[in-house]
Write an enzyme that holds these catalytic residues in place. Structure first.
Site, PDB file in Angstrom:
ATOM      1  N   ASP A  71      44.054  40.160  37.571  1.00  0.00           N
ATOM      2  CA  ASP A  71      44.549  39.309  38.665  1.00  0.00           C
ATOM      3  C   ASP A  71      46.010  38.940  38.418  1.00  0.00           C
ATOM      4  O   ASP A  71      46.318  37.879  37.865  1.00  0.00           O
ATOM      5  CB  ASP A  71      43.674  38.066  38.838  1.00  0.00           C
ATOM      6  CG  ASP A  71      42.334  38.386  39.491  1.00  0.00           C
ATOM      7  OD1 ASP A  71      42.093  39.573  39.792  1.00  0.00           O
ATOM      8  OD2 ASP A  71      41.533  37.463  39.696  1.00  0.00           O
ATOM      9  N   TYR A 102      48.088  38.373  43.160  1.00  0.00           N
ATOM     10  CA  TYR A 102      47.356  37.843  44.320  1.00  0.00           C
ATOM     11  C   TYR A 102      48.041  38.229  45.632  1.00  0.00           C
ATOM     12  O   TYR A 102      47.991  37.492  46.617  1.00  0.00           O
ATOM     13  CB  TYR A 102      47.196  36.322  44.227  1.00  0.00           C
ATOM     14  CG  TYR A 102      46.259  35.888  43.124  1.00  0.00           C
ATOM     15  CD1 TYR A 102      44.921  35.619  43.383  1.00  0.00           C
ATOM     16  CD2 TYR A 102      46.710  35.751  41.813  1.00  0.00           C
ATOM     17  CE1 TYR A 102      44.059  35.224  42.371  1.00  0.00           C
ATOM     18  CE2 TYR A 102      45.855  35.362  40.793  1.00  0.00           C
ATOM     19  CZ  TYR A 102      44.534  35.095  41.074  1.00  0.00           C
ATOM     20  OH  TYR A 102      43.681  34.712  40.076  1.00  0.00           O
ATOM     21  N   ASN A 158      39.936  42.003  40.097  1.00  0.00           N
ATOM     22  CA  ASN A 158      39.491  42.275  41.461  1.00  0.00           C
ATOM     23  C   ASN A 158      40.609  42.153  42.488  1.00  0.00           C
ATOM     24  O   ASN A 158      40.582  42.800  43.539  1.00  0.00           O
ATOM     25  CB  ASN A 158      38.340  41.335  41.840  1.00  0.00           C
ATOM     26  CG  ASN A 158      38.696  39.874  41.662  1.00  0.00           C
ATOM     27  OD1 ASN A 158      38.980  39.437  40.548  1.00  0.00           O
ATOM     28  ND2 ASN A 158      38.683  39.108  42.741  1.00  0.00           N
ATOM     29  N   HIS A 196      38.029  41.838  32.870  1.00  0.00           N
ATOM     30  CA  HIS A 196      38.337  40.721  33.761  1.00  0.00           C
ATOM     31  C   HIS A 196      37.166  39.764  34.022  1.00  0.00           C
ATOM     32  O   HIS A 196      37.273  38.574  33.726  1.00  0.00           O
ATOM     33  CB  HIS A 196      38.898  41.249  35.087  1.00  0.00           C
ATOM     34  CG  HIS A 196      39.322  40.162  36.025  1.00  0.00           C
ATOM     35  ND1 HIS A 196      40.314  39.255  35.702  1.00  0.00           N
ATOM     36  CD2 HIS A 196      38.881  39.815  37.264  1.00  0.00           C
ATOM     37  CE1 HIS A 196      40.477  38.409  36.709  1.00  0.00           C
ATOM     38  NE2 HIS A 196      39.617  38.715  37.664  1.00  0.00           N
ATOM     39  N   HIS A 235      30.840  33.062  40.675  1.00  0.00           N
ATOM     40  CA  HIS A 235      30.869  34.368  40.007  1.00  0.00           C
ATOM     41  C   HIS A 235      29.686  34.554  39.060  1.00  0.00           C
ATOM     42  O   HIS A 235      29.738  35.412  38.176  1.00  0.00           O
ATOM     43  CB  HIS A 235      32.177  34.538  39.227  1.00  0.00           C
ATOM     44  CG  HIS A 235      33.411  34.485  40.087  1.00  0.00           C
ATOM     45  ND1 HIS A 235      33.550  35.258  41.216  1.00  0.00           N
ATOM     46  CD2 HIS A 235      34.551  33.761  39.971  1.00  0.00           C
ATOM     47  CE1 HIS A 235      34.728  35.002  41.765  1.00  0.00           C
ATOM     48  NE2 HIS A 235      35.351  34.101  41.036  1.00  0.00           N
TER      49      HIS A 235
END
Length: 417
Positions: free
Chosen positions: A235, A238, A291, A373, A383
């Site tokens: 990440d 963003y 992600n 991650h 999550h």
């Protein structure tokens, strides 16, 4: 500009400090011989505490007009300069970008062959005693829908330096001397040789970094601790919280749920590269995907910005993908695993991991550290068990080789130990 729920600045500072202190501890201790219970001995009753909501604040993204992220170079002068380690101490990668990116409905990619990829370097500031050349590329983020703006990057250069001495400071300039368009003089320090008493002084480990005002505080704190190496566990920018017109949101799916494809605003990558240059032009940065780097585009392509902008020691470590690789840093062998590519026991990644683990010599690299991650264990509801499939495939293999430490990111609003 977008707002995100994020830990407060003191919490971020404390977390960064704890990771740095943890890394320093590697220098003075060996892996414990006493047996420590593992999750395979479980299940255990989880020990949890309520999350302190006062630690949660709103993270505000730096705008593209901030002086720290605007383009300052002219023509094909290098910018967004960074250093990445190779698999061993005697080699590093130097990366940079020349030329301007474009975003709009009618874009024409630059010709990567129009600018050379040259690094001049040596142990002394002047004159440089060595020269290395590399390769260049341009990537595009394209969308097959009317009204969405496409993007094409500047020319991205990657040059590998070899034959370096351990624990040594090198000075370098990068660019194209024939234009001329060379950078200022920068420097980096190579890693120590592998060995049970050979370690970098400090390693900074961060995840879910982004480009917010909180990011600036985190990087300032990290820089003040003078790390020898930085790991970014997914990440990065963003950029995928934005539409192609630059409109951002804290929650993409909540705000832009009716878009035909998950859009991104690729200039955020350029902003991030400019902001980070002061640090990563001298402190090597090692990145693994998260992600937010998926960034789907035309023909179902994914991870294009991630795999184009960074250099990875994939080939040097026997990997066929930038999504997973390994490298040595003194007495530590780092394994960077990909949670967003195939990881089952029949996959290339799993076979590569088996081979990489089998080659680790614990007499020279006593510490075996793995990163990816999304955490396999987390009590965070959003999550929870998100990476369970990866855990079921890979956990037993990592245990069988006695991995000492695991670092993950993804759960941005919480911290687990």
């Amino acid at each position: 500009m977008t707002h995100r729920s994020w830990p407060s600045l003191p919490a971020l500072a404390a977390l960064t400090t704890s990771l740095l202190v943890l890394a320093v501890g590697l220098s003075f201790s060996q892996p414990p011989k006493a047996r420590i219970p593992t999750t395979l001995d479980g299940p255990f009753h989880p020990v949890t505490v309520p999350f302190d909501l006062s630690l949660r604040g709103n993270a505000v993204d730096l705008p593209g007009t901030d002086p720290r992220v605007v383009r300052r170079v002219k023509g094909f002068e290098p910018e967004q300069i960074s250093v990445t380690l190779s698999a061993t101490y005697d080699s590093v990668w130097i990366s940079w970008i020349t030329g301007e990116s474009q975003i709009g409905y009618k874009i024409k990619p630059l010709d990567p062959k129009s600018v050379k990829s040259v690094v001049r370097y040596g142990k002394f500031r002047n004159p440089p005693t060595h020269e290395a050349t590399g390769y260049s590329l341009v990537y595009s983020q394209l969308y097959p829908y009317v009204g969405l703006q496409n993007y094409t990057s500047g020319i991205i250069h990657h040059v590998r330096l070899t034959g370096l001495k351990p624990n040594t400071k090198y000075f370098y300039r990068c660019g194209d001397p024939s234009i001329p368009a060379m950078s200022e003089i920068y420097h980096f320090k190579t890693m120590p040789v592998p060995g049970p008493k050979s370690y970098p002084k400090r390693i900074a480990i961060v995840g879910d970094l982004g480009l917010t005002y909180n990011t600036t505080t985190t990087i300032s704190h990290l820089t003040s601790n003078d790390p020898d190496l930085m790991l970014l566990i997914g990440d990065v920018t963003y950029a995928n919280l934005y539409l192609t017109n630059g409109t951002g949101s804290d929650c993409y799916s909540c705000t832009f749920g009716d878009t035909p494809i998950h859009e991104t605003y690729q200039p955020r990558w350029d902003y991030w590269g400019r902001f980070m240059q002061n640090l990563v032009s001298r402190v090597p940065i090692m990145v693994v995907e998260g992600n937010h780097e998926v960034e789907e585009q035309v023909e179902n392509k994914t991870f294009v910005a991630y795999s184009s902008r960074f250099a990875f020691p994939s080939a040097e470590s026997g990997s066929s993908s930038p999504m997973y690789y390994s490298f040595n840093t003194g007495g530590i062998h780092f394994i960077m695993l990909g949670a967003y590519t195939l990881f089952d026991k029949s996959s290339e990644q799993y076979r590569w991991l088996e081979q990489d683990l089998a080659k680790v010599d614990r007499s020279t690299t006593p510490w075996l550290v793995a990163t990816w991650h999304p955490p396999w264990y987390s009590t965070y509801v959003a999550h929870y068990r998100e990476a369970e499939c990866m855990r079921l495939e890979m956990e037993e293999l990592l245990y069988s080789y006695g991995v000492d430490l695991v670092f993950t990111g993804h759960v941005s609003n919480d911290y687990h130990q």
